[in-house]
Write a protein that holds these residues in place. Structure first.
Motif, PDB file in Angstrom:
ATOM      1  N   ALA A 126      36.287   9.259  -0.630  1.00 14.78           N
ATOM      2  CA  ALA A 126      36.360   7.806  -0.788  1.00 14.78           C
ATOM      3  C   ALA A 126      36.271   7.409  -2.255  1.00 14.78           C
ATOM      4  CB  ALA A 126      35.245   7.142   0.014  1.00 14.78           C
ATOM      5  N   GLU A 127      35.385   8.073  -3.006  1.00 18.72           N
ATOM      6  CA  GLU A 127      35.251   7.839  -4.444  1.00 18.72           C
ATOM      7  C   GLU A 127      35.842   9.039  -5.173  1.00 18.72           C
ATOM      8  OE1 GLU A 127      34.196   5.127  -5.906  1.00 18.72           O
ATOM      9  OE2 GLU A 127      33.770   4.162  -3.980  1.00 18.72           O
ATOM     10  N   PRO A 128      36.714   8.820  -6.154  1.00 17.26           N
ATOM     11  CA  PRO A 128      37.358   9.953  -6.837  1.00 17.26           C
ATOM     12  C   PRO A 128      36.353  10.809  -7.598  1.00 17.26           C
ATOM     13  CG  PRO A 128      37.822   7.889  -7.977  1.00 17.26           C
ATOM     14  CD  PRO A 128      37.173   7.523  -6.689  1.00 17.26           C
ATOM     15  N   VAL A 129      36.568  12.109  -7.556  1.00 19.49           N
ATOM     16  CA  VAL A 129      35.743  13.071  -8.287  1.00 19.49           C
ATOM     17  C   VAL A 129      36.577  13.657  -9.411  1.00 19.49           C
ATOM     18  CG1 VAL A 129      34.511  15.275  -8.166  1.00 19.49           C
ATOM     19  CG2 VAL A 129      34.336  13.628  -6.270  1.00 19.49           C
ATOM     20  N   ARG A 130      36.049  13.628 -10.623  1.00 24.23           N
ATOM     21  CA  ARG A 130      36.752  14.200 -11.772  1.00 24.23           C
ATOM     22  C   ARG A 130      36.570  15.712 -11.768  1.00 24.23           C
ATOM     23  NH1 ARG A 130      35.352  13.937 -18.030  1.00 24.23           N
ATOM     24  NH2 ARG A 130      33.269  13.790 -17.179  1.00 24.23           N
ATOM     25  N   ILE A 131      37.661  16.457 -11.894  1.00 27.32           N
ATOM     26  CA  ILE A 131      37.626  17.915 -11.895  1.00 27.32           C
ATOM     27  C   ILE A 131      37.817  18.397 -13.326  1.00 27.32           C
ATOM     28  CG2 ILE A 131      38.562  20.028 -10.909  1.00 27.32           C
ATOM     29  CD1 ILE A 131      37.572  18.169  -8.768  1.00 27.32           C
ATOM     30  N   LEU A 132      36.821  19.087 -13.867  1.00 26.60           N
ATOM     31  CA  LEU A 132      36.974  19.685 -15.186  1.00 26.60           C
ATOM     32  C   LEU A 132      37.752  20.996 -15.075  1.00 26.60           C
ATOM     33  CD1 LEU A 132      33.420  19.235 -16.786  1.00 26.60           C
ATOM     34  CD2 LEU A 132      35.447  17.819 -17.111  1.00 26.60           C
ATOM     35  N   PRO A 133      38.509  21.377 -16.099  1.00 22.95           N
ATOM     36  CA  PRO A 133      39.143  22.698 -16.093  1.00 22.95           C
ATOM     37  C   PRO A 133      38.087  23.790 -16.030  1.00 22.95           C
ATOM     38  CG  PRO A 133      40.024  21.308 -17.853  1.00 22.95           C
ATOM     39  CD  PRO A 133      38.825  20.606 -17.317  1.00 22.95           C
ATOM     40  N   ALA A 134      38.448  24.929 -15.459  1.00 27.43           N
ATOM     41  CA  ALA A 134      37.519  26.057 -15.395  1.00 27.43           C
ATOM     42  C   ALA A 134      37.079  26.443 -16.802  1.00 27.43           C
ATOM     43  CB  ALA A 134      38.186  27.250 -14.708  1.00 27.43           C
ATOM     44  N   ARG A 135      35.769  26.623 -16.964  1.00 27.06           N
ATOM     45  CA  ARG A 135      35.231  26.929 -18.289  1.00 27.06           C
ATOM     46  C   ARG A 135      33.872  27.587 -18.130  1.00 27.06           C
ATOM     47  NH1 ARG A 135      35.523  21.145 -20.707  1.00 27.06           N
ATOM     48  NH2 ARG A 135      37.476  21.269 -19.564  1.00 27.06           N
ATOM     49  N   PRO A 136      33.387  28.310 -19.166  1.00 31.00           N
ATOM     50  CA  PRO A 136      32.094  28.999 -19.052  1.00 31.00           C
ATOM     51  C   PRO A 136      30.944  28.020 -18.873  1.00 31.00           C
ATOM     52  CG  PRO A 136      33.382  29.871 -20.883  1.00 31.00           C
ATOM     53  CD  PRO A 136      34.071  28.631 -20.425  1.00 31.00           C
ATOM     54  N   ILE A 137      30.034  28.391 -18.001  1.00 28.36           N
ATOM     55  CA  ILE A 137      28.785  27.657 -17.806  1.00 28.36           C
ATOM     56  C   ILE A 137      27.684  28.701 -17.686  1.00 28.36           C
ATOM     57  CG2 ILE A 137      27.514  25.978 -16.406  1.00 28.36           C
ATOM     58  CD1 ILE A 137      30.180  25.126 -15.192  1.00 28.36           C
ATOM     59  N   ALA A 138      26.689  28.622 -18.527  1.00 27.68           N
ATOM     60  CA  ALA A 138      25.577  29.575 -18.484  1.00 27.68           C
ATOM     61  C   ALA A 138      24.293  28.839 -18.838  1.00 27.68           C
ATOM     62  CB  ALA A 138      25.814  30.737 -19.440  1.00 27.68           C
ATOM     63  N   ALA A 139      23.177  29.526 -18.635  1.00 25.79           N
ATOM     64  CA  ALA A 139      21.883  28.897 -18.882  1.00 25.79           C
ATOM     65  C   ALA A 139      21.722  28.500 -20.338  1.00 25.79           C
ATOM     66  CB  ALA A 139      20.760  29.837 -18.465  1.00 25.79           C
ATOM     67  N   ASN A 140      22.229  29.330 -21.241  1.00 24.01           N
ATOM     68  CA  ASN A 140      22.017  29.054 -22.663  1.00 24.01           C
ATOM     69  C   ASN A 140      23.258  28.522 -23.366  1.00 24.01           C
ATOM     70  OD1 ASN A 140      23.513  31.381 -22.609  1.00 24.01           O
ATOM     71  ND2 ASN A 140      22.235  32.525 -24.038  1.00 24.01           N
ATOM     72  N   SER A 141      24.361  28.376 -22.645  1.00 25.68           N
ATOM     73  CA  SER A 141      25.564  27.794 -23.230  1.00 25.68           C
ATOM     74  C   SER A 141      26.438  27.243 -22.119  1.00 25.68           C
ATOM     75  CB  SER A 141      26.348  28.833 -24.035  1.00 25.68           C
ATOM     76  OG  SER A 141      26.822  29.866 -23.194  1.00 25.68           O
ATOM     77  N   ALA A 142      26.988  26.068 -22.357  1.00 28.01           N
ATOM     78  CA  ALA A 142      27.854  25.444 -21.368  1.00 28.01           C
ATOM     79  C   ALA A 142      29.004  24.765 -22.096  1.00 28.01           C
ATOM     80  CB  ALA A 142      27.082  24.420 -20.544  1.00 28.01           C
ATOM     81  N   VAL A 143      30.218  25.204 -21.816  1.00 34.92           N
ATOM     82  CA  VAL A 143      31.398  24.621 -22.445  1.00 34.92           C
ATOM     83  C   VAL A 143      31.911  23.531 -21.505  1.00 34.92           C
ATOM     84  CG1 VAL A 143      33.682  25.051 -23.407  1.00 34.92           C
ATOM     85  CG2 VAL A 143      31.912  26.823 -23.532  1.00 34.92           C
ATOM     86  N   LEU A 144      31.437  22.304 -21.721  1.00 32.50           N
ATOM     87  CA  LEU A 144      31.810  21.188 -20.861  1.00 32.50           C
ATOM     88  C   LEU A 144      32.499  20.129 -21.708  1.00 32.50           C
ATOM     89  CD1 LEU A 144      28.487  21.079 -18.827  1.00 32.50           C
ATOM     90  CD2 LEU A 144      30.670  22.008 -18.067  1.00 32.50           C
ATOM     91  N   ASP A 145      32.544  18.899 -21.200  1.00 30.51           N
ATOM     92  CA  ASP A 145      33.051  17.809 -22.019  1.00 30.51           C
ATOM     93  C   ASP A 145      31.892  17.269 -22.860  1.00 30.51           C
ATOM     94  OD1 ASP A 145      31.496  16.612 -20.154  1.00 30.51           O
ATOM     95  OD2 ASP A 145      33.062  15.347 -19.296  1.00 30.51           O
ATOM     96  N   GLY A 146      32.110  16.178 -23.543  1.00 33.53           N
ATOM     97  CA  GLY A 146      31.070  15.663 -24.431  1.00 33.53           C
ATOM     98  C   GLY A 146      30.133  14.674 -23.782  1.00 33.53           C
ATOM     99  N   GLU A 147      30.188  14.524 -22.466  1.00 36.92           N
ATOM    100  CA  GLU A 147      29.419  13.483 -21.781  1.00 36.92           C
ATOM    101  C   GLU A 147      28.029  13.982 -21.393  1.00 36.92           C
ATOM    102  OE1 GLU A 147      29.905  10.566 -17.850  1.00 36.92           O
ATOM    103  OE2 GLU A 147      31.611  11.700 -18.633  1.00 36.92           O
ATOM    104  N   ASN A 148      27.074  13.055 -21.351  1.00 34.37           N
ATOM    105  CA  ASN A 148      25.763  13.322 -20.773  1.00 34.37           C
ATOM    106  C   ASN A 148      25.660  12.604 -19.430  1.00 34.37           C
ATOM    107  OD1 ASN A 148      25.049  14.876 -22.971  1.00 34.37           O
ATOM    108  ND2 ASN A 148      23.914  13.244 -23.990  1.00 34.37           N
ATOM    109  N   TYR A 149      24.729  13.064 -18.595  1.00 31.89           N
ATOM    110  CA  TYR A 149      24.714  12.626 -17.202  1.00 31.89           C
ATOM    111  C   TYR A 149      23.325  12.180 -16.761  1.00 31.89           C
ATOM    112  CZ  TYR A 149      29.201  15.036 -17.169  1.00 31.89           C
ATOM    113  OH  TYR A 149      30.479  15.437 -17.457  1.00 31.89           O
TER     114      TYR A 149
END
Length: 222
Positions: free
Chosen positions: A127-150
């Protein structure tokens, strides 16, 4: 796809409610989001059971949190409609669909391109659109995401170390939910950011497989 609405209602009443999940918005989301869209076709008969299910990507497989653990973890995060949410390691996007149904502006993040592609298709009907990020590394000590905070970050799995990189992506007042494993014991934790400080509380006991990149390092003390 078969109509499994009755099985979904049984899951909510017999699994989720009995695990101290009482929030109306959380219960309503689990009562309407079709989990069968987010499992492997062979697992359709088990979509609303507490069986341990996996979904496959191009190079990785992802273990799904059982519904009662996911529901209580979402409740512990105290999500509010209109907040921003990041859903990590959600497989094909069931947890992201739950957050979106509650009214959060939800972003889905996975490490496997195949999972991202399949999740985009599974989430197309939300019902509400979900933004899909491209596949990218996510780890406890490093996360390659976008520049947004949540406001809310949900990690679908367990860690043996503090997820420092993702804690850095919390807004002031933001909450992060994850299962932390110490030896054979594991507990769901909610981390809270207040200014530059981060604290946590134990929400409940829970089990989940340790995520890649979240294993304890040799000599690391948690």
């Amino acid at each position: 796809m078969p109509d499994l609405s009755q099985s979904r209602r049984v899951m909510v009443d017999n699994q989720i409610r009995t695990f101290d999940v009482t929030d109306r918005d959380v219960l309503a989301a689990f009562d309407v989001v079709p989990r069968e869209r987010f499992v492997e076709p062979a697992d359709l008969p088990l979509a609303y059971s507490d069986a341990k299910l996996f979904v496959k990507g191009a190079n990785e497989s992802r273990a799904l949190l059982v519904p009662l653990v996911l529901a209580r973890l979402v409740q512990a995060l105290a999500p509010k409609s209109g907040e921003s949410a990041l859903d990590c390691f959600g497989g094909l996007g069931y947890s992201a669909a739950i957050l979106a149904d509650i009214g959060l502006r939800t972003t889905f993040a996975e490490t496997d391109a195949g999972l991202c592609s399949r999740a985009a298709k599974a989430l197309a009907g939300t019902a509400e659109p979900v933004r899909i990020l491209p596949a990218r590394p996510i780890a406890a000590n490093s996360a390659v995401l976008d520049g947004e905070n949540y406001d809310v970050i949900l990690i679908n799995g367990a860690a043996e170390r503090e997820p420092a990189a993702l804690l850095d992506r919390l807004k002031d007042g933001g909450r992060l939910g994850i299962i932390v494993r110490r030896g054979r014991a594991a507990e769901a934790r909610i981390y809270l950011r207040s200014g530059h400080a981060v604290s946590h509380r134990i929400a409940f006991d829970a089990q989940a497989p340790v995520l890649p990149g979240f294993q304890e390092e040799l000599g690391f003390v948690f």
